[in-house]
Motif scaffolding. Structure first.
Motif, PDB file in Angstrom:
ATOM      1  N   VAL A 181       0.946  -1.445   0.137  1.00  0.00           N
ATOM      2  CA  VAL A 181       0.004   0.075   0.022  1.00  0.00           C
ATOM      3  C   VAL A 181       0.893   1.298  -0.044  1.00  0.00           C
ATOM      4  CG1 VAL A 181      -1.639   1.121   1.325  1.00  0.00           C
ATOM      5  CG2 VAL A 181      -1.779  -1.051   1.459  1.00  0.00           C
ATOM      6  N   TYR A 182       1.816   1.215   0.816  1.00  0.00           N
ATOM      7  CA  TYR A 182       2.815   2.494   1.010  1.00  0.00           C
ATOM      8  C   TYR A 182       3.714   2.675  -0.168  1.00  0.00           C
ATOM      9  CZ  TYR A 182       1.294   1.193   5.668  1.00  0.00           C
ATOM     10  OH  TYR A 182       0.542   1.027   6.693  1.00  0.00           O
ATOM     11  N   ILE A 183       4.140   1.330  -0.665  1.00  0.00           N
ATOM     12  CA  ILE A 183       5.306   1.437  -1.708  1.00  0.00           C
ATOM     13  C   ILE A 183       4.313   1.782  -3.098  1.00  0.00           C
ATOM     14  CG2 ILE A 183       6.346  -0.105  -3.452  1.00  0.00           C
ATOM     15  CD1 ILE A 183       7.158  -1.883  -0.958  1.00  0.00           C
ATOM     16  N   GLN A 184       3.086   1.376  -3.265  1.00  0.00           N
ATOM     17  CA  GLN A 184       2.429   1.875  -4.454  1.00  0.00           C
ATOM     18  C   GLN A 184       2.310   3.402  -4.648  1.00  0.00           C
ATOM     19  OE1 GLN A 184      -0.690  -1.158  -4.002  1.00  0.00           O
ATOM     20  NE2 GLN A 184      -0.032  -2.308  -5.565  1.00  0.00           N
ATOM     21  N   GLY A 185       1.628   3.867  -3.277  1.00  0.00           N
ATOM     22  CA  GLY A 185       1.563   5.283  -3.231  1.00  0.00           C
ATOM     23  C   GLY A 185       2.434   6.025  -3.392  1.00  0.00           C
ATOM     24  N   PHE A 186       3.797   5.684  -2.856  1.00  0.00           N
ATOM     25  CA  PHE A 186       5.180   6.641  -3.108  1.00  0.00           C
ATOM     26  C   PHE A 186       5.415   6.513  -4.499  1.00  0.00           C
ATOM     27  CE2 PHE A 186       9.784   6.471  -3.514  1.00  0.00           C
ATOM     28  CZ  PHE A 186       9.990   7.735  -3.150  1.00  0.00           C
ATOM     29  N   LEU A 187       5.392   5.395  -5.202  1.00  0.00           N
ATOM     30  CA  LEU A 187       5.783   5.212  -6.813  1.00  0.00           C
ATOM     31  C   LEU A 187       4.855   6.143  -7.377  1.00  0.00           C
ATOM     32  CD1 LEU A 187       6.561   1.349  -7.025  1.00  0.00           C
ATOM     33  CD2 LEU A 187       8.053   3.212  -6.683  1.00  0.00           C
ATOM     34  N   ALA A 188       3.618   6.131  -7.238  1.00  0.00           N
ATOM     35  CA  ALA A 188       2.874   6.985  -7.985  1.00  0.00           C
ATOM     36  C   ALA A 188       2.994   8.560  -7.795  1.00  0.00           C
ATOM     37  CB  ALA A 188       1.358   6.931  -7.181  1.00  0.00           C
ATOM     38  N   TYR A 189       3.416   8.986  -6.507  1.00  0.00           N
ATOM     39  CA  TYR A 189       4.037  10.338  -6.425  1.00  0.00           C
ATOM     40  C   TYR A 189       5.527  10.357  -7.240  1.00  0.00           C
ATOM     41  CZ  TYR A 189       0.269  12.203  -3.455  1.00  0.00           C
ATOM     42  OH  TYR A 189      -0.884  12.681  -3.167  1.00  0.00           O
ATOM     43  N   ALA A 190       6.262   9.453  -7.069  1.00  0.00           N
ATOM     44  CA  ALA A 190       7.504   9.518  -7.749  1.00  0.00           C
ATOM     45  C   ALA A 190       7.257   9.471  -9.099  1.00  0.00           C
ATOM     46  CB  ALA A 190       8.435   8.299  -7.198  1.00  0.00           C
ATOM     47  N   SER A 191       6.520   8.489  -9.752  1.00  0.00           N
ATOM     48  CA  SER A 191       6.296   8.805 -11.234  1.00  0.00           C
ATOM     49  C   SER A 191       5.786  10.163 -11.504  1.00  0.00           C
ATOM     50  CB  SER A 191       5.516   7.826 -11.707  1.00  0.00           C
ATOM     51  OG  SER A 191       4.146   7.790 -10.912  1.00  0.00           O
ATOM     52  N   LEU A 192       4.970  10.808 -10.789  1.00  0.00           N
ATOM     53  CA  LEU A 192       4.250  12.229 -11.066  1.00  0.00           C
ATOM     54  C   LEU A 192       5.439  13.146 -11.074  1.00  0.00           C
ATOM     55  CD1 LEU A 192       1.956  13.773 -11.716  1.00  0.00           C
ATOM     56  CD2 LEU A 192       1.690  14.062  -9.225  1.00  0.00           C
ATOM     57  N   PHE A 193       6.135  13.152 -10.284  1.00  0.00           N
ATOM     58  CA  PHE A 193       7.440  13.982 -10.087  1.00  0.00           C
ATOM     59  C   PHE A 193       8.380  13.636 -11.249  1.00  0.00           C
ATOM     60  CE2 PHE A 193      11.820  15.045  -8.833  1.00  0.00           C
ATOM     61  CZ  PHE A 193      11.617  16.180  -8.438  1.00  0.00           C
ATOM     62  N   THR A 194       8.480  12.570 -11.663  1.00  0.00           N
ATOM     63  CA  THR A 194       9.513  12.273 -13.083  1.00  0.00           C
ATOM     64  C   THR A 194       9.084  12.967 -13.984  1.00  0.00           C
ATOM     65  OG1 THR A 194      10.292  10.152 -11.563  1.00  0.00           O
ATOM     66  CG2 THR A 194      10.928  10.261 -13.996  1.00  0.00           C
ATOM     67  N   LEU A 195       7.547  12.581 -14.376  1.00  0.00           N
ATOM     68  CA  LEU A 195       7.152  12.997 -15.592  1.00  0.00           C
ATOM     69  C   LEU A 195       7.242  14.573 -15.697  1.00  0.00           C
ATOM     70  CD1 LEU A 195       3.711  10.941 -15.640  1.00  0.00           C
ATOM     71  CD2 LEU A 195       5.685  10.664 -17.327  1.00  0.00           C
ATOM     72  N   GLY A 196       7.157  15.317 -14.520  1.00  0.00           N
ATOM     73  CA  GLY A 196       7.416  16.706 -14.638  1.00  0.00           C
ATOM     74  C   GLY A 196       8.596  16.918 -14.755  1.00  0.00           C
ATOM     75  N   ALA A 197       9.537  16.372 -14.296  1.00  0.00           N
ATOM     76  CA  ALA A 197      11.243  16.731 -14.375  1.00  0.00           C
ATOM     77  C   ALA A 197      11.650  16.281 -15.787  1.00  0.00           C
ATOM     78  CB  ALA A 197      11.812  15.796 -13.344  1.00  0.00           C
TER      79      ALA A 197
END
Length: 307
Positions: free
Chosen positions: A219-235
């Motif tokens: 649950v925590y890993i998937q949530g973190f990866l969602a935000y990490a991928s969002l950040f990466t798409l912006g970067a």
């Protein structure tokens, strides 16, 4: 069947997931084309909700029919087939009618926009049905999170862009990844809380196979990866750079929700509050992605020079 019972059979409260993917897809389409087509967009919204509600109605029927939802293990008052003795055939009729509506609207969009919409819609209907029905339902396997996140998140967001613009750029195919990951985490919360009942019903969900502790960690890993991928798409420039601000900001804002879930644990007794908290966390995530998409839309308008 009362209106209340209908709302529980199709679980209206869970439609924030498809509404989120539709909204993000529309914003992404506007950001890339700068054009808005209210007619086709409205038809697609109704069609998607029909598929989503129909799929949930099938799930309600099959969970009761196969013994997943039973009075011995289920404490959710919303399960009206179990606790209010609503005839299971009603849920089946609701599902079939909603799928019929979706088929008609999908064919209309295929004629109006592009023929590829027809097979794409048929695939969604097939996955929705076989997620719950057939000899080997997807929901009874470890692949539930993959299909839920893949179709309600990634596929739906990309399909919304395609229906709105009539085409989709390769880079836009990446935009559905964050939503897909977060939606998968919602199902992980549900399945981890339901381990006891699902085990009795013979299911082999990811949470059952990996164990409760791993399920909680996912649950925590998937949530973190969602935000990490969002950040990466912006970067990386695939999304407005504002995502580099909203992703960490809203991740921090959602931490109290995750901490509360962690403290209370994941069980059938805590399922209601856990689902409320992960739904609230999902709304925060949706806003964190909608804001940079909204900025991208504004930068395409006649007021772009003012920003």
């Amino acid at each position: 069947m009362t209106l209340y019972q209908f709302a529980r059979i199709v679980e209206l409260r869970t439609k924030i997931v498809s509404i989120s993917s539709l909204t993000l897809g529309i914003l992404a389409a506007l950001a890339s084309s700068g054009r808005f087509f209210p007619g086709r967009t409205g038809v697609m919204i109704v069609a998607v909700l029909a598929v989503d509600m129909g799929t949930t109605a099938f799930n309600t029927f099959f969970d009761y029919w196969t013994g997943v939802d039973r009075q011995q293990t289920n404490r959710e008052a919303d399960k009206v087939l179990v606790h209010q003795r609503v005839a299971p055939g009603i849920a089946l009729i609701v599902a079939v009618v909603l799928y019929g509506v979706a088929i008609i609207l999908g064919l209309f969009l295929a004629v109006l926009v592009h023929p590829l919409i027809a097979p794409a819609g048929a695939l969604c209907l097939a996955v929705g049905f076989f997620y719950n029905g057939g000899p080997h339902p997807i929901s009874r396997t470890p692949w539930g999170e993959f299909f839920a996140g893949g179709f309600l998140g990634w596929f739906l967001l990309c399909l919304t862009i395609f229906v709105h613009n009539g085409a989709i750029a390769p880079g836009e195919l990446l935009l559905g990844i964050p939503s897909g990951l977060f939606i998968a985490s919602i199902l992980t919360v549900n399945n981890t809380c339901d381990i006891a009942g699902d085990t009795l019903a013979g299911r082999r969900t990811l949470s059952i196979i990996t164990g409760r502790r791993v399920g909680e960690s996912l649950v925590y890993i998937q949530g973190f990866l969602a935000y990490a991928s969002l950040f990466t798409l912006g970067a990386a420039g695939f999304l407005h750079g504002g995502a580099q601000v909203t992703a960490p900001l809203f991740l921090v804002l959602s931490l109290p929700l995750y901490l509360a879930m962690h403290r209370q644990g994941f069980s059938h007794e805590t399922k209601s509050s856990s689902m409320q908290r992960i739904s609230a966390a999902f709304l925060l995530f949706s806003v964190s992605m909608a804001l940079p998409l909204g900025l991208a839309v504004l930068e395409r308008g006649p007021w772009a020079g003012l920003l």
